[in-house]
Design an enzyme around this catalytic site. Sequence first.
Site, mmCIF file in Angstrom:
data_model
loop_
_atom_site.group_PDB
_atom_site.id
_atom_site.type_symbol
_atom_site.label_atom_id
_atom_site.label_comp_id
_atom_site.label_asym_id
_atom_site.label_seq_id
_atom_site.Cartn_x
_atom_site.Cartn_y
_atom_site.Cartn_z
ATOM 1 C CG ASP A 1 -1.964 0.974 1.295
ATOM 2 O OD1 ASP A 1 -2.806 0.926 0.400
ATOM 3 O OD2 ASP A 1 -1.983 1.814 2.218
ATOM 4 C CD GLU B 1 -2.194 2.461 -3.574
ATOM 5 O OE1 GLU B 1 -3.347 2.849 -3.821
ATOM 6 O OE2 GLU B 1 -1.672 2.609 -2.446
ATOM 7 C CG HIS C 1 -9.677 -0.912 -2.775
ATOM 8 N ND1 HIS C 1 -8.529 -1.243 -3.462
ATOM 9 C CD2 HIS C 1 -9.273 -0.245 -1.680
ATOM 10 C CE1 HIS C 1 -7.485 -0.789 -2.792
ATOM 11 N NE2 HIS C 1 -7.898 -0.182 -1.710
ATOM 12 C CG ASP C 2 -8.276 3.019 -3.353
ATOM 13 O OD1 ASP C 2 -9.007 2.892 -2.357
ATOM 14 O OD2 ASP C 2 -7.074 2.689 -3.360
HETATM 15 C C1 GLC Z 1 -4.277 3.023 -0.476
HETATM 16 C C2 GLC Z 1 -5.487 2.137 -0.455
HETATM 17 C C3 GLC Z 1 -6.677 2.933 -0.035
HETATM 18 C C4 GLC Z 1 -6.433 3.488 1.338
HETATM 19 C C5 GLC Z 1 -5.139 4.276 1.381
HETATM 20 C C6 GLC Z 1 -4.723 4.564 2.768
HETATM 21 O O1 GLC Z 1 -4.348 3.994 -1.432
HETATM 22 O O2 GLC Z 1 -5.649 1.528 -1.704
HETATM 23 O O3 GLC Z 1 -7.854 2.195 -0.059
HETATM 24 O O4 GLC Z 1 -7.489 4.300 1.739
HETATM 25 O O5 GLC Z 1 -4.080 3.555 0.795
HETATM 26 O O6 GLC Z 1 -4.275 3.417 3.414
#
Ligand code: GLC
Length: 537
Positions: free
Chosen positions: A203, A265, A326-327
Amino acid sequence: MTNSNLAWWQTGIVYQIYPRSYQDSNGDGIGDLPGITRRLDHIARLGVNTVWISPMYPSPMADFGYDVSDYCGINPMFGTMADFDHLLREAHARGLKVILDLVPSHTSHLHPWFLESQSHRENPKRDWYIWHDPKQDGSPPNNWLSVFGGPAWTFDEKTGQYYMHSFLREQPELNWRNPQVRATIYNAMRFWLDKGIDGFRVDVITRMIKDDQFRDEPRNPNWNGVNPYDSLLHIYTKNIPEVHTIAREMRALLEQYPDRVLIGETYLPNHELVNYYGAQNDECHLPFNFQCILLPWNAQTMRRAVDAYDASLPPGAWGNWVLGNHDQHRVATRAGATQARVANMFLLTLRGTPTTYYGEEIGMQDGAIPPEFVQDPPALKQPSIAHIIGRDPERTPMQWDDSPNAGFARAGVRTWLPVADNYTTCNVAAQERDPGSMLNFYRALVQLRKDEPALIAGAYASPDAGAEDVFAYTRTLPGANRLLIVLNFGAHAHTLDLSRVASRATIAIATGMNRTGEVDLAQLDLAPNQGLVLRIV
Ligand code: GLC
């Protein structure tokens, strides 16, 4: 010609599960691990080979699991460690790899480490988080902003300092300059790797290190005035060079285990994204490439994006493509339902490992979220831009059948987010019965990717298709069938002259699963919203 010399994460497809939304097994309206285990046959039948599960660790759920309070546990809401072990065994028995989400950049504010850190300035864990004195007037140390709205700093009355959080105040940032923090998270990684998981999706890997001089970030001259977070250029909180030392350490740790994968990510432009492969290919195997999600859905934009990405990959780097997560709003909503098949054909024929977000295999769309149901923290914090940044719509329950609650939960249970309205027609069971359905189309595409080595390892080139709405590309691998993919991103029919590629071809698959046979590439008819994969003869 085969792809037998490639790793599983190169030949396969990643399928992302948001565990709250996949399958409820205990009637609390929230998905869980036994639910996922129950649905592994569905996943295996898709032909994908990897499941990535968003966080299922203990968490107060301020950010629905991305606020971890124990890195080596299972949230009772999702089940037990025995449930996890069972899931892992059952997945492996079906030839599925399992990747976990690692959230190393921040913890929950209720993690015991933070409670200790917050307890006293002299506490040995004080330095595990990013604390800073106020400015003389008591205001935050600098202008850094939270991605979810407001300042990135929260004042702690008791100890008189601010702590930093890139997201919610319930998500304090760990201080990755502290060697104990690194060692502790690395031990947590070993805990899961020793259990036999196949890798991690890390993440916000790009944000793990922040400027140690705490400099103000400059204004963004191109800000469009919508999301306040975008009003600054995040040069001191994101993608600063030292972050690569962490990526290298994580990769070195994974290398101690056979055949694991590290995914990052990485929301970055190509020239920065490619650095996350590492100068010696010693960082992420797959730094996520989000262009399909972020760019406007039209043929020429995508063509330019794919050309540029493909050309930017350094030697030894393996590309990847992500259609949804999911974002981000679902592709069948962003691009439109009429384009959903083109989108899957695009994803599954590009050069690079594809990632599918659960539900894309049946063309799920964003669910409508009535105001009283809104739960996503950034949407609640910034209601005026909730329709843009709110993430509930893409997290609605998986649509398994047309029973109440779509087979996600027992009838009568209040599900954590409402099931999308179209579940009576858009669901796995209905599509299972229809040979021409999106589900069967998806499976056929995955099978084609397995049958045609060029779709995995073949070189990419994009000849001019001669129509603004059409994106065509070839995949070429010596000794294997050569393929031509032709995608109509628009709602008009075209007759194309692609004779510069070859004169004749046969249709391997069409988006409607309704065209076969040989075609003349000098006069190729393409219906509105149609995609074709052609074998060049
Ligand atoms: C990443 C996740 C997201 C989360 C963020 C903070 O971007 O994909 O869903 O809210 O990190 O942890």
